[in-house]
Design a protein around this motif. Structure first.
Motif, PDB file in Angstrom:
ATOM      1  N   ARG A  76       1.428  -1.464   4.442  1.00  0.00           N
ATOM      2  CA  ARG A  76       2.859  -1.738   4.403  1.00  0.00           C
ATOM      3  C   ARG A  76       3.484  -1.128   3.150  1.00  0.00           C
ATOM      4  NH1 ARG A  76       6.230  -4.626   7.188  1.00  0.00           N
ATOM      5  NH2 ARG A  76       4.595  -5.692   8.391  1.00  0.00           N
ATOM      6  N   GLU A  77       2.790  -1.237   2.023  1.00  0.00           N
ATOM      7  CA  GLU A  77       3.325  -0.679   0.789  1.00  0.00           C
ATOM      8  C   GLU A  77       3.366   0.852   0.857  1.00  0.00           C
ATOM      9  OE1 GLU A  77       4.976  -0.646  -3.027  1.00  0.00           O
ATOM     10  OE2 GLU A  77       4.718  -2.266  -1.562  1.00  0.00           O
ATOM     11  N   THR A  81       6.221   1.890   3.192  1.00  0.00           N
ATOM     12  CA  THR A  81       7.512   1.686   2.536  1.00  0.00           C
ATOM     13  C   THR A  81       7.788   2.785   1.519  1.00  0.00           C
ATOM     14  OG1 THR A  81       7.373  -0.703   2.845  1.00  0.00           O
ATOM     15  CG2 THR A  81       8.880   0.093   1.145  1.00  0.00           C
TER      16      THR A  81
END
Length: 436
Positions: free
Chosen positions: A80-81, A84
């Motif tokens: 997810r990081e 993003t």
């Protein structure tokens, strides 16, 4: 110091495999002075996960070996990081392709590739939880030895380190991009029962995995050899060949790839589809990148779950989805073969934009091709009777869904290739999430 990633993706109990792969990691550190990041991507839960944690704690500390044991929660946090930070379009869709809810042989390996990028590794070496090492004179026969000997080195400099060379001299200045072996033991795909019941049906079903246009005399040999690996002969000594490695001669449980390959193009993220993780082996071959084929074959075996009625049905549906993916993939392989050297950029790296274009174009395949394939499977499986009738019923129930998914999986793959460069560029900034 050279840093490499030895990875073991798993969704089943495999404490013994963790211990064995830990020993292989230690060999890499001791004999090659490499820093080996042992990456266990663990999708198991409950008792199996706790068993794995205990197995990791039991690994003896070895200088140069760093163990990363990541459950799906930690994998998701990392992904997810990265997604993003990458700024890719459709971030939730990309995240779903990297960590889908279903079983994906390509996606689990893509996570290893991306984590290897974050950790600064120069290569990824994959093993599987349903395989074991051969032994000779009481010691395990470790493929990592051959992988670290040749991977990343200029092909011309490897010539004196192998048993023989069959590489086109025009490719001698290119780096060795792949080192792999096959397996011995049980077939890699559960189709032996079909052969035992009806060899004619076996030829028809397995024949669906062979590209169209292959001359009949070769076609028969390819069907005979399919999914059988290197047979059953035990390891008696090293034989290595510098060559363009044929995708039919290696297994994904026994392979090392350089980052100049996986850093450019990911694997197809299709779910519940066996064989989706072999794409890069084809890409390396078709782009005329050097490889080394060795005979440190891994022992393949079928787990108890795979032998159960539920496991049997699930596996046969994954095999059917592979047969539906095959026409799309073969169209891409034909385009890559025709491109040859043009598949590489000026720095000798695979041109991801070209591959993405081939994959996207494949979605225009006439769906009638796969409708006919499902008709063949339905007819053959009903003739086999017994539990194969349940497979035919399940395929009939999922017919339209599977036909749509075969095409949509390729569209998803093209999207992931487009997103891959931003993802790999963003990954190193998220390495802190991976600290053991």
């Amino acid at each position: 110091m050279r840093r490499v990633c030895l990875t073991l993706p798993t969704n089943r109990a495999c404490a013994a495999t963790i211990a064995a792969v830990g020993e292989e990691a230690a060999h890499g550190a001791r004999h090659f002075g490499a820093e080996v990041r042992l990456l266990i991507l663990d999708s198991s839960d409950g008792a199996a996960h706790e068993e794995h944690r205990a197995a990791v704690r039991a690994l003896p500390p070895v200088p140069g070996v760093v163990v990363h044991h990541l459950d799906e929660a930690r994998q998701r946090a990392f992904l997810r990081e990265v997604v993003t930070r990458s700024g890719v379009a459709a971030p939730e869709r990309v995240l779903g392709l990297m960590l889908p809810s279903g079983v994906s042989y390509g996606a689990c390996t893509n996570r290893a590739f991306l984590i290897a990028e974050a950790l600064g590794c120069s290569s990824v070496h994959r093993r599987d939880s349903d395989s074991r090492y051969q032994y000779r004179d009481g010691a395990p026969v470790l493929p990592l030895h051959q992988e670290l000997t040749a991977l990343g080195r200029r092909a011309a400099d490897v010539t004196g380190l192998v048993t023989r060379s069959r590489l086109d001299p025009a490719c001698a200045d290119r780096a060795v991009a792949l080192v792999g072996g096959s397996f011995v033991g049980e077939m890699s795909v559960d189709v032996a029962e079909i052969h035992a019941l009806d060899p004619g049906i076996y030829r028809e079903v397995v024949g669906l995995s062979i590209p169209d246009g292959i001359p009949e005399i070769w076609r028969g040999n390819l069907i005979k050899e399919s999914f059988r690996g290197a047979g059953t002969a035990p390891f008696t000594g090293d034989v290595t060949t510098l060559t363009r490695v044929s995708p039919t001669r290696v297994d994904m449980c026994n392979i090392g790839l350089g980052r100049e390959v996986y850093g450019r193009v990911p694997l197809p993220p299709a779910t519940d589809t066996i064989g989706s993780d072999y794409f890069l082996v084809h890409a390396v071959h078709d782009a005329r990148l050097p490889g080394v084929l060795h005979n440190r074959h891994i022992v393949n075996y079928h787990t108890g779950e795979r032998r159960s009625d539920a496991g049997f049905l699930a596996y046969q549906l994954r095999f059917a989805k592979f047969l539906l993916a095959t026409p799309y993939l073969n169209s891409v392989y034909e385009r890559m073969t025709a491109a040859g050297d043009a598949l590489l950029d000026d720095e000798g790296r695979i041109r991801s934009s070209a591959v993405a274009g081939f994959v996207r174009d494949s979605t225009g395949l006439d769906p009638a091709v796969n409708a006919e394939r499902l008709d063949v499977l339905d007819r053959c499986y009903r003739k086999l009777d017994g539990r194969w009738t349940a497979v035919a019923d399940a395929l009939a129930e999922r017919r339209e869904k599977f036909l749509a998914e075969a095409r949509n999986d390729m569209a998803d793959f093209a999207l992931l290739i487009d997103a891959w460069e931003p993802l790999t560029r963003a990954a190193p900034a998220v390495a802190s999430v991976l600290v053991p």
